[in-house]
Write an enzyme that holds these catalytic residues in place. Structure first.
Site, PDB file in Angstrom:
ATOM      1  CD  GLU A 184      -6.280 -60.227 -34.429  1.00 25.28           C
ATOM      2  OE1 GLU A 184      -5.279 -60.416 -35.114  1.00 25.28           O
ATOM      3  OE2 GLU A 184      -6.634 -59.110 -34.054  1.00 25.28           O
ATOM      4  CD  GLU A 223     -10.088 -49.268 -37.810  1.00 30.71           C
ATOM      5  OE1 GLU A 223     -10.281 -50.406 -38.276  1.00 30.71           O
ATOM      6  OE2 GLU A 223      -8.988 -48.789 -37.598  1.00 30.71           O
ATOM      7  NE  ARG A 227     -13.709 -52.921 -38.416  1.00 30.85           N
ATOM      8  CZ  ARG A 227     -14.051 -53.584 -39.506  1.00 30.85           C
ATOM      9  NH1 ARG A 227     -15.064 -53.162 -40.234  1.00 30.85           N
ATOM     10  NH2 ARG A 227     -13.393 -54.655 -39.886  1.00 30.85           N
ATOM     11  CG  ASN A 231      -7.374 -51.044 -34.665  1.00 31.39           C
ATOM     12  OD1 ASN A 231      -7.477 -52.053 -35.355  1.00 31.39           O
ATOM     13  ND2 ASN A 231      -7.684 -49.840 -35.109  1.00 31.39           N
ATOM     14  CG  HIS A 234      -4.130 -54.714 -33.936  1.00 27.73           C
ATOM     15  ND1 HIS A 234      -4.794 -55.455 -32.979  1.00 27.73           N
ATOM     16  CD2 HIS A 234      -4.204 -55.437 -35.080  1.00 27.73           C
ATOM     17  CE1 HIS A 234      -5.265 -56.556 -33.544  1.00 27.73           C
ATOM     18  NE2 HIS A 234      -4.923 -56.580 -34.814  1.00 27.73           N
TER      19      HIS A 234
HETATM   20 ZN    ZN Z   1      -5.243 -58.230 -36.119  1.00 30.23          ZN
END
Ligand code: ZN
Ligand code: ADP
Length: 339
Positions: A184, A223, A227, A231, A234
């Site tokens: 991350e 989001e 935002r 991601n 992701h």
């Molecule tokens: Zn994450």
């Protein structure tokens, strides 16, 4: 010791994040934010065993009740959630009292959602203990539990009143969980000029990640727009996670997902593969292997069955020619081709 202010809800309020080497500043920094007479400490079995009474001194003037859930993602379920609410009610918690989540992302998500919903919301303090939760998930106000249909499908935006990060808790964190955090953290190297080599995981590395996250969340807490940049990695990362039957840790899947995002970016923007190669080298140094072993077709099928689908297009986060993260609405056919 480092500190950050996180702005929430159209900058109407804010909360402080303290990043420290140890636990000694907890009383100073956090006690002012603990309302009510009673404090519920929600933690997991592993964290509780290693750190059974970190709060006993600093909360000696409060009535402290501890709620220990089993360690692991399985605890983020509706039964555990309901059981916690019932226990708080049985133990006489009122709307003025405070919940402290003490643990990794699981405890943060579950305990945060309990705080968001018990009596329509009680005071929440977050004390993250994993690298992933220190550098990412403890800030931003997302709380959630899993339901049968999928992960994090039930939750709320519910920012804490304060966050206390003690990097010292990482001393006991297993290596695999450190790697999970690295994944991350790699994301943040594409969102500003922050660089990360894994050699020094200290207060300033965590500060750098949270600083970027804070700047983004302040502009778009819910989001709706930028935002989404958080991601990065992701879209494919979640697909890898799902295909592994959730055996592969989230952060590792994100790291692999970033590699795919770079692959797609190269094709979409038409630049060479230098950036991706450099990234793979960096990940390898952190002992993260970017290969996932799933076919493009199975990744694609898993992605389109996921929630962020928009008709025939999907929002993916790519790295543009200038090396900046960018939200791109991509036709599904093109995504299939580029994967
Ligand atoms: Zn994450
Ligand atoms: P994440 O933060 O990655 O979302 P979890 O909350 O599931 O994940 O935490 C990962 C694992 O690490 C869990 O088994 C948890 O009990 C354990 N753990 C959390 N913090 C510590 C710590 N400081 N030392 C040792 N183990 C920890």
């Amino acid at each position: 010791m480092l500190g950050l202010k996180i702005k929430t809800a159209k900058n109407k309020s804010s909360y402080a994040v303290t990043i420290a080497k140890d636990f000694s500043a907890f009383t100073d920094k956090i006690l002012p934010f603990i309302s009510g007479e009673k404090v519920a400490v929600i933690t997991d079995s592993v964290v509780n065993e290693i750190y059974p009474d970190v709060f006993s001194d600093c909360l000696k003037n409060k009535i402290v009740c501890k709620y220990v859930v089993s360690s692991g993602e399985e605890s983020k379920n509706t039964d555990t959630f309901a059981a916690l609410l019932n226990k708080l009610a049985e133990d006489g918690f009122t709307r003025e009292d405070t919940i402290i989540t003490f643990g990794g992302g699981v405890v943060g998500d579950l305990g945060g959602f309990v705080a968001a919903t018990y009596m329509r919301g009680v005071n929440l303090i977050s004390v993250p203990t994993t690298l992933l939760s220190m550098a990412d998930s403890s800030v931003g106000g997302k709380t959630a539990i899993n339901i049968n249909k999928g992960k994090n499908l039930c939750g709320a935006f519910y920012p804490p009143k304060a966050v206390y990060i003690n990097v010292g808790f990482l001393k006991t964190l297993p290596h695999t969980e450190m790697l999970n955090g690295y994944g991350e953290m790699l994301k943040y190297t594409f969102l500003s000029d922050f660089d990360f080599d894994g050699e020094t995981v200290d207060e300033s590395a965590i500060y750098e990640c949270l600083k970027i996250k804070a700047a983004i969340v302040a502009k778009d807490e819910r989001e709706k727009g930028i935002r989404k940049l958080l991601n990065l990695g992701h879209t494919v990362g979640h697909a890898i996670e799902k295909l592994s039957g959730f055996k592969l840790p989230h952060g590792i899947c994100v790291a692999k997902g970033i590699d795919y995002a770079l692959k797609i970016s190269e094709k979409y923007f038409g630049y060479g593969d230098g950036r991706r190669k450099e990234y793979e080298k960096k990940a390898e140094k952190l002992c993260i292997d970017c290969d996932c072993g799933y076919s493009a077709e199975s990744l694609f099928e898993t992605i389109v069955s996921d929630k962020k689908r928009f008709g025939s297009g999907i929002d993916v986060i790519l790295i543009n020619t200038n090396g900046k993260a960018e939200i791109v609405r991509m036709k599904l056919d093109l995504l299939r081709e580029y994967l």
